[in-house]
Design an enzyme around this catalytic site. Structure first.
Site, PDB file in Angstrom:
ATOM      1  CE  LYS A 291      -2.197  -0.650   3.922  1.00 12.03           C
ATOM      2  NZ  LYS A 291      -1.747  -1.959   4.397  1.00 12.03           N
TER       3      LYS A 291
ATOM      4  NE  ARG B 155      -4.228  -0.662   9.711  1.00 13.47           N
ATOM      5  CZ  ARG B 155      -3.125  -0.085   9.277  1.00 13.47           C
ATOM      6  NH1 ARG B 155      -3.100   1.206   9.052  1.00 13.47           N
ATOM      7  NH2 ARG B 155      -2.042  -0.803   9.049  1.00 13.47           N
TER       8      ARG B 155
ATOM      9  NE  ARG C  50       6.927  -3.203   6.118  1.00  9.67           N
ATOM     10  CZ  ARG C  50       5.628  -2.906   6.167  1.00  9.67           C
ATOM     11  NH1 ARG C  50       4.978  -2.565   5.079  1.00  9.67           N
ATOM     12  NH2 ARG C  50       4.982  -2.981   7.310  1.00  9.67           N
TER      13      ARG C  50
ATOM     14  NE  ARG D 254       6.192  -0.776  10.195  1.00 12.78           N
ATOM     15  CZ  ARG D 254       5.022  -0.562   9.590  1.00 12.78           C
ATOM     16  NH1 ARG D 254       5.018   0.027   8.408  1.00 12.78           N
ATOM     17  NH2 ARG D 254       3.895  -0.931  10.130  1.00 12.78           N
TER      18      ARG D 254
ATOM     19  NE  ARG E 123       1.556  -4.653  11.346  1.00  5.41           N
ATOM     20  CZ  ARG E 123       2.541  -4.475  10.463  1.00  5.41           C
ATOM     21  NH1 ARG E 123       3.677  -5.125  10.607  1.00  5.41           N
ATOM     22  NH2 ARG E 123       2.381  -3.667   9.458  1.00  5.41           N
TER      23      ARG E 123
HETATM   24  P1  AMP Z   1       0.908   0.980   8.971  1.00  2.00           P
HETATM   25  O1  AMP Z   1       2.185   1.711   8.797  1.00  2.00           O
HETATM   26  O2  AMP Z   1      -0.211   1.522   8.113  1.00  2.00           O
HETATM   27  O3  AMP Z   1       1.071  -0.513   8.842  1.00  2.00           O
HETATM   28  O4  AMP Z   1       0.432   1.251  10.487  1.00  2.00           O
HETATM   29  C1  AMP Z   1       1.214   0.838  11.579  1.00  2.00           C
HETATM   30  C2  AMP Z   1       0.360   0.728  12.825  1.00  2.00           C
HETATM   31  O5  AMP Z   1      -0.201   2.015  13.139  1.00  2.00           O
HETATM   32  C3  AMP Z   1      -0.839  -0.196  12.712  1.00  2.00           C
HETATM   33  O6  AMP Z   1      -0.507  -1.561  12.941  1.00  2.00           O
HETATM   34  C4  AMP Z   1      -1.755   0.370  13.796  1.00  2.00           C
HETATM   35  O7  AMP Z   1      -1.314   0.000  15.082  1.00  2.00           O
HETATM   36  C5  AMP Z   1      -1.523   1.881  13.656  1.00  2.00           C
HETATM   37  N1  AMP Z   1      -2.468   2.475  12.688  1.00  2.00           N
HETATM   38  C6  AMP Z   1      -2.171   3.090  11.514  1.00  2.00           C
HETATM   39  N2  AMP Z   1      -3.280   3.515  10.888  1.00  2.00           N
HETATM   40  C7  AMP Z   1      -4.317   3.148  11.682  1.00  2.00           C
HETATM   41  C8  AMP Z   1      -5.742   3.280  11.584  1.00  2.00           C
HETATM   42  N3  AMP Z   1      -6.323   3.878  10.526  1.00  2.00           N
HETATM   43  N4  AMP Z   1      -6.493   2.787  12.591  1.00  2.00           N
HETATM   44  C9  AMP Z   1      -5.936   2.196  13.665  1.00  2.00           C
HETATM   45  N5  AMP Z   1      -4.612   2.031  13.821  1.00  2.00           N
HETATM   46  C10 AMP Z   1      -3.793   2.493  12.841  1.00  2.00           C
END
Ligand code: AMP
Length: 226
Positions: free
Chosen positions: A15, A90, A129, A158, A169
C-alpha cells in the site's frame, strides 16, 4: 474535480509503495496514518505515544484518535486537489466517518482500490521489509543498500514487522479490516488489484483501476473524460 483515493490491503501488500508512487505521479498529497503515528512518536507527541503500545503489539489504535487525526489532515489546503490515503480507514467505523467527511467536503467521488495478496506471501515480505529510521520511506526490497535512497538515513527493520507481531497484525486485519473491504465492494468506485506481482505491474493495474472507477462514478464510458 479532486482525485480522492484510498488504498486498502493487508499489511505488506505494498500500500505504502503504491500510494506514494501514485501520489507523486498525480501531484497529490499521500496521507499515511502509520507514518503520521511514527512521526508523532519520534516527536514524542502525546496522542502518538498513547497509540505506540498498541502499534507495538500489532493492534489498531483507537478509532476516535485516528478519525480525529485524519479529519484535521484533510482540512489542510493541500488536499483540495485530492489525496491518497494509505492505512486509513481500517475499520468500518472509520470508513463511515470518512464517508461523512467526504459529504462535507463535496469535492468528488471517493475511489477505493484494494490490493490483494495471499497471506503466506505477506509474512515473507514483512520479514524482509526495511524502512528509513529518519523519514519512514520503505526501502526497495531488491536493493541491498543500507541507507535510504531519499534522505540517506539508516534502513531498519520495523519493530512491528517481527513474526509474532506480523501474525497478530494479519489476524487483526482479517477481523477488523476485511469487513471494511466488503463495506466498499458493492460501490461502482471500488476496484481490486492483484498485489502478488512486480510493483510496476501493480502500479499499472492501480492506474487502470482508478481510471475505470472514476469513469464509472461519472457515468461516462471509459476514456471519455477530459
Ligand atoms: P501501517 O504503517 O499503516 O502498517 O500502520 C502501523 C500501525 O499504526 C498499525 O498496525 C496500527 O497500530 C496503527 N495504525 C495506523 N493507521 C491506523 C488506523 N487507521 N487505525 C488504527 N490504527 C492504525
Amino acid at each position: 474535480m479532486a482525485l480522492n483515493l484510498i488504498v486498502l490491503g493487508p499489511p505488506g501488500a505494498g500500500k505504502g509503495t503504491q500510494a506514494e508512487r501514485f501520489a507523486e505521479h498525480h501531484g497529490l498529497p499521500k496521507i499515511s496514518t502509520g507514518d503520521m503515528l511514527r512521526d508523532g512518536i519520534r516527536q514524542q507527541l502525546p496522542l502518538a505515544l498513547l497509540a505506540k503500545e498498541k502499534m507495538d503489539r500489532g493492534e489498531l489504535a483507537d478509532d476516535e484518535t485516528m478519525i480525529g487525526i485524519v479529519r484535521e489532515r484533510l482540512g489542510r489546503p493541500d488536499t483540495t486537489v485530492g489525496f491518497v490515503l494509505d492505512g486509513f480507514p481500517r475499520t468500518v467505523l472509520q470508513g463511515r466517518a470518512l464517508d461523512g467527511l467526504m459529504c462535507d467536503r463535496d469535492t468528488g467521488p471517493l475511489i477505493v482500490v484494494d490490493i490483494e495478496v495471499p497471506e503466506e506471501e505477506l509474512v515473507v515480505r514483512l520479514a524482509a521489509r526495511r524502512i528509513c529510521a529518519a523519514c519512514g520511506t520503505n526501502a526497495d526490497p531488491t536493493d541491498a543498500s543500507v541507507t535510504c535512497r531519499r534522505c540517506g538515513g539508516a534502513l531498519v527493520h520495523r519493530a512491528d514487522d517481527d513474526e509474532a507481531v506480523v501474525r497478530e497484525r494479519l489476524r487483526v486485519y482479517a477481523q477488523e479490516s476485511r469487513p471494511l473491504v466488503d463495506y466498499y465492494r458493492g460501490r461502482p468506485t471500488f476496484r481490486a488489484v492483484n498485489g502478488a506481482q512486480p510493483p510496476e505491474w501493480v502500479a499499472r493495474e492501480l492506474e487502470a483501476g482508478v481510471a475505470a472507477a472514476t469513469s464509472a462514478s461519472s457515468g461516462l464510458p471509459l476514456g471519455a473524460q477530459g
